[in-house]
Design an enzyme around this catalytic site. Structure first.
Site, PDB file in Angstrom:
ATOM      1  N   HIS A 124      -6.470 -29.907  -4.716  1.00 56.66           N
ATOM      2  CA  HIS A 124      -5.628 -30.298  -5.858  1.00 56.66           C
ATOM      3  C   HIS A 124      -6.452 -31.079  -6.879  1.00 56.66           C
ATOM      4  O   HIS A 124      -6.357 -30.828  -8.088  1.00 56.66           O
ATOM      5  CB  HIS A 124      -4.463 -31.149  -5.337  1.00 56.66           C
ATOM      6  N   GLU A 125      -7.259 -32.028  -6.422  1.00 62.16           N
ATOM      7  CA  GLU A 125      -8.061 -32.829  -7.339  1.00 62.16           C
ATOM      8  C   GLU A 125      -9.152 -31.985  -8.001  1.00 62.16           C
ATOM      9  O   GLU A 125      -9.433 -32.156  -9.193  1.00 62.16           O
ATOM     10  CB  GLU A 125      -8.685 -34.020  -6.596  1.00 62.16           C
ATOM     11  N   HIS A 181      -7.664 -30.101 -10.819  1.00 58.92           N
ATOM     12  CA  HIS A 181      -7.561 -30.919 -12.031  1.00 58.92           C
ATOM     13  C   HIS A 181      -8.844 -30.810 -12.856  1.00 58.92           C
ATOM     14  O   HIS A 181      -8.809 -30.667 -14.071  1.00 58.92           O
ATOM     15  CB  HIS A 181      -7.328 -32.389 -11.669  1.00 58.92           C
ATOM     16  N   GLU A 225       0.419 -31.563 -13.195  1.00 56.35           N
ATOM     17  CA  GLU A 225       0.478 -31.653 -11.736  1.00 56.35           C
ATOM     18  C   GLU A 225       0.928 -30.330 -11.119  1.00 56.35           C
ATOM     19  O   GLU A 225       0.425 -29.923 -10.072  1.00 56.35           O
ATOM     20  CB  GLU A 225       1.411 -32.784 -11.308  1.00 56.35           C
TER      21      GLU A 225
END
Length: 292
Positions: A144-145, A148, A224
């Site tokens: 997930h990071e 980003h 997100e």
């Protein structure tokens, strides 16, 4: 309420710095014999709005390390750190971005990514997250990071912040000029802005700054969902990310300092959701499961 007070405090600090800069540069330069010089004011608003946003972006990694006490892993000291570095490298290669710096910090379950560009970034994970999650769940958070970073979220959010900063600075001073003109009706303009202008600008900077933060947080929440989708793609399935979110839903995510909160994994329900950088976990899970 703590987050709201931090938000207001941050806005007050920004306005204080802005006020000092206005004094040094001469706020009267926005005024001419015909009233407010909109061209000069717009240039100043653009300079301050985007300059401040990009300065924050440029300093983001340094501030994040300092404020969380994160330790960059140059040489892994144990198997857990080796696994963490290898996981970040694997996802970075898959996402097509340069290997980020990898850091670890003491704290409750949380993680964040920051940095000035896709090829100059940082992924930091808390010890609480590594200790509380299975490897698959922790991998999903790491993915997930990295998503980003791959999505360029730091730069995108900086541009949005620069735009709203510009509007706040510009509109606050226009309103200040109008109020000051009404208070000094019949007087001359040669002396420049009066006390009515100064007080009105300070109040408008704070009020408009809070309203602008709602807009920025809305865009932050949208990113997100994209990062969740990116994690699902990097993992090859949305299930690990959904499982990680479920586990986080059963525990209190570690509170991050305000300057890196938009990069973390926590969210807030109720009216505070307007000021939250993340959607409710339940909503994120529902969106993920709709993709499966």
């Amino acid at each position: 309420m703590k987050r709201i007070l931090l938000l207001i405090g941050t806005n007050l600090a920004i306005m204080l710095v802005l006020g000092i800069v206005c004094t040094l540069t001469g706020a009267h330069k926005f005024f001419s014999g015909n009233g407010l010089d909109l061209g000069k004011l717009l240039f100043f608003a653009l300079l301050m709005g985007f300059g401040g946003a990009f300065l924050s972006l440029w300093m983001s990694k340094t501030i994040a390390k300092w404020s969380t006490g994160a330790r960059v892993i140059d040489i892994p000291a144990n198997s857990s750190e080796l696994w963490l570095v290898d996981s970040v490298r694997r996802f970075a290669d898959k996402a097509g971005v340069a290997m980020p710096e990898v850091a670890i910090y003491e704290g409750e379950p949380n993680a964040f990514a920051t940095g000035a560009s896709r090829n100059s970034s940082l992924v930091a994970v808390s010890t609480g997250l590594l200790q509380s999650m299975t490897r698959s769940e922790a991998e999903a958070v790491i993915a997930h990071e990295v998503a980003h970073i791959a999505n360029g979220d730091m730069v995108t959010l900086t541009l949005i912040q620069g735009v709203v900063n510009t509007f706040v600075i510009f509109i606050a001073r226009v309103v200040g000029w109008l109020v000051d003109s009404l208070l000094r009706r019949g007087g001359g303009e040669e002396s420049g802005p009066g006390i009515g202008y100064t007080i009105t600008v300070v109040v408008c900077d704070i009020v408009f700054g809070i309203l602008a933060s709602i807009i920025v947080m809305y865009f932050s929440r949208q990113r997100e969902f994209r990062a969740d989708a990116g994690a699902a793609q990097l993992m090859g399935s949305p299930r690990p990310m959904a499982a990680a979110l479920r586990r986080l839903g059963g525990m209190e995510a570690g509170e991050l300092p305000q300057n890196v909160a938009t990069a973390g994994i926590n969210g807030h329900p109720g009216w505070m959701a307007l000021f939250s950088s993340h959607p409710p976990i339940e909503e994120r899970i529902a969106v993920l499961e709709s993709r499966s």
